[in-house]
Design a protein around this motif. Structure first.
Motif, mmCIF file in Angstrom:
data_model
loop_
_atom_site.group_PDB
_atom_site.id
_atom_site.type_symbol
_atom_site.label_atom_id
_atom_site.label_comp_id
_atom_site.label_asym_id
_atom_site.label_seq_id
_atom_site.Cartn_x
_atom_site.Cartn_y
_atom_site.Cartn_z
ATOM 1 N N MET A 1 0.847 -1.176 0.000
ATOM 2 C CA MET A 1 0.000 0.000 0.000
ATOM 3 C C MET A 1 0.894 1.240 0.000
ATOM 4 S SD MET A 1 -2.770 1.245 2.893
ATOM 5 C CE MET A 1 -4.157 0.320 2.298
ATOM 6 N N PHE A 6 -2.423 6.992 -0.298
ATOM 7 C CA PHE A 6 -3.583 6.681 0.534
ATOM 8 C C PHE A 6 -3.915 7.859 1.453
ATOM 9 C CE2 PHE A 6 -5.874 4.519 4.002
ATOM 10 C CZ PHE A 6 -6.855 3.900 3.258
ATOM 11 N N THR A 59 -2.905 0.972 9.723
ATOM 12 C CA THR A 59 -4.172 1.190 10.416
ATOM 13 C C THR A 59 -4.545 2.668 10.396
ATOM 14 O OG1 THR A 59 -3.018 1.367 12.543
ATOM 15 C CG2 THR A 59 -3.948 -0.789 11.972
ATOM 16 N N SER A 115 -7.241 -0.458 4.992
ATOM 17 C CA SER A 115 -7.962 -0.834 3.768
ATOM 18 C C SER A 115 -9.476 -0.701 3.924
ATOM 19 C CB SER A 115 -7.592 -2.255 3.333
ATOM 20 O OG SER A 115 -7.937 -3.183 4.344
ATOM 21 N N GLU A 116 -9.978 -0.607 5.159
ATOM 22 C CA GLU A 116 -11.412 -0.433 5.406
ATOM 23 C C GLU A 116 -11.842 1.028 5.384
ATOM 24 O OE1 GLU A 116 -12.405 -2.334 9.084
ATOM 25 O OE2 GLU A 116 -11.757 -4.301 8.394
ATOM 26 N N SER A 118 -13.028 4.609 4.420
ATOM 27 C CA SER A 118 -13.847 5.251 3.387
ATOM 28 C C SER A 118 -14.581 6.400 4.079
ATOM 29 C CB SER A 118 -14.872 4.266 2.803
ATOM 30 O OG SER A 118 -15.811 3.891 3.791
#
Length: 140
Positions: A1, A6, A59, A115-116, A118
């Motif tokens: 990642m 990100f 995280t 990754s969770e 949003s």
């Protein structure tokens, strides 16, 4: 990642969801930290941590401030440990000294795998934390 890319996506979400936001620690491969305000209702921090060398899984932490611990007694802090056990998907933490005045703050936070993340997950996290603030800390 790619944490820098990100972090840019996280900042876009934060700008859409918060009334005000400010980059506290610039994005790097170690992560990033933003401060935010939600109108008059709450303020806190959004952070991205790489966890390199420990979990090796990035995280995200969403934290809401419960205020400075400057005037909190030892008894009150002990009572907070009891509340901490009743929280759902959240925990209490005290920040290291921050700012020019080197204040420490009591924070209510939740953490999840990056990754969770949003806009929906950010909003759900804030709603959960604010609900728990009103349940457990309104009388404080």
């Amino acid at each position: 990642m790619d944490l820098i890319k990100f972090a840019e996506e996280m900042e876009t979400v934060l700008k859409a969801a918060a009334t005000e936001s400010e980059l506290v620690s610039p994005a790097s491969e170690d992560g990033a930290i933003w401060g935010f305000e939600l109108g008059e209702d709450a303020s806190g921090f959004l952070s991205l941590e790489s966890n390199q060398g420990t979990l090796d899984v990035p995280t995200v932490t969403v934290s809401l401030s419960l205020g400075s611990i400057e005037e909190v007694s030892k008894e009150d802090l002990m009572d907070l440990l009891i509340i901490n056990g009743d929280l759902l998907g959240a925990s209490l933490t005290i920040t290291p000294p921050l700012g020019e005045e080197q204040e420490e703050f009591l924070m209510l936070q939740t953490k999840f795998v990056a990754s969770e993340f949003s806009e929906d997950m950010f909003n759900k996290s804030v709603t959960s934390l604010m609900t728990q603030m009103s349940i457990f800390f309104e009388a404080e």
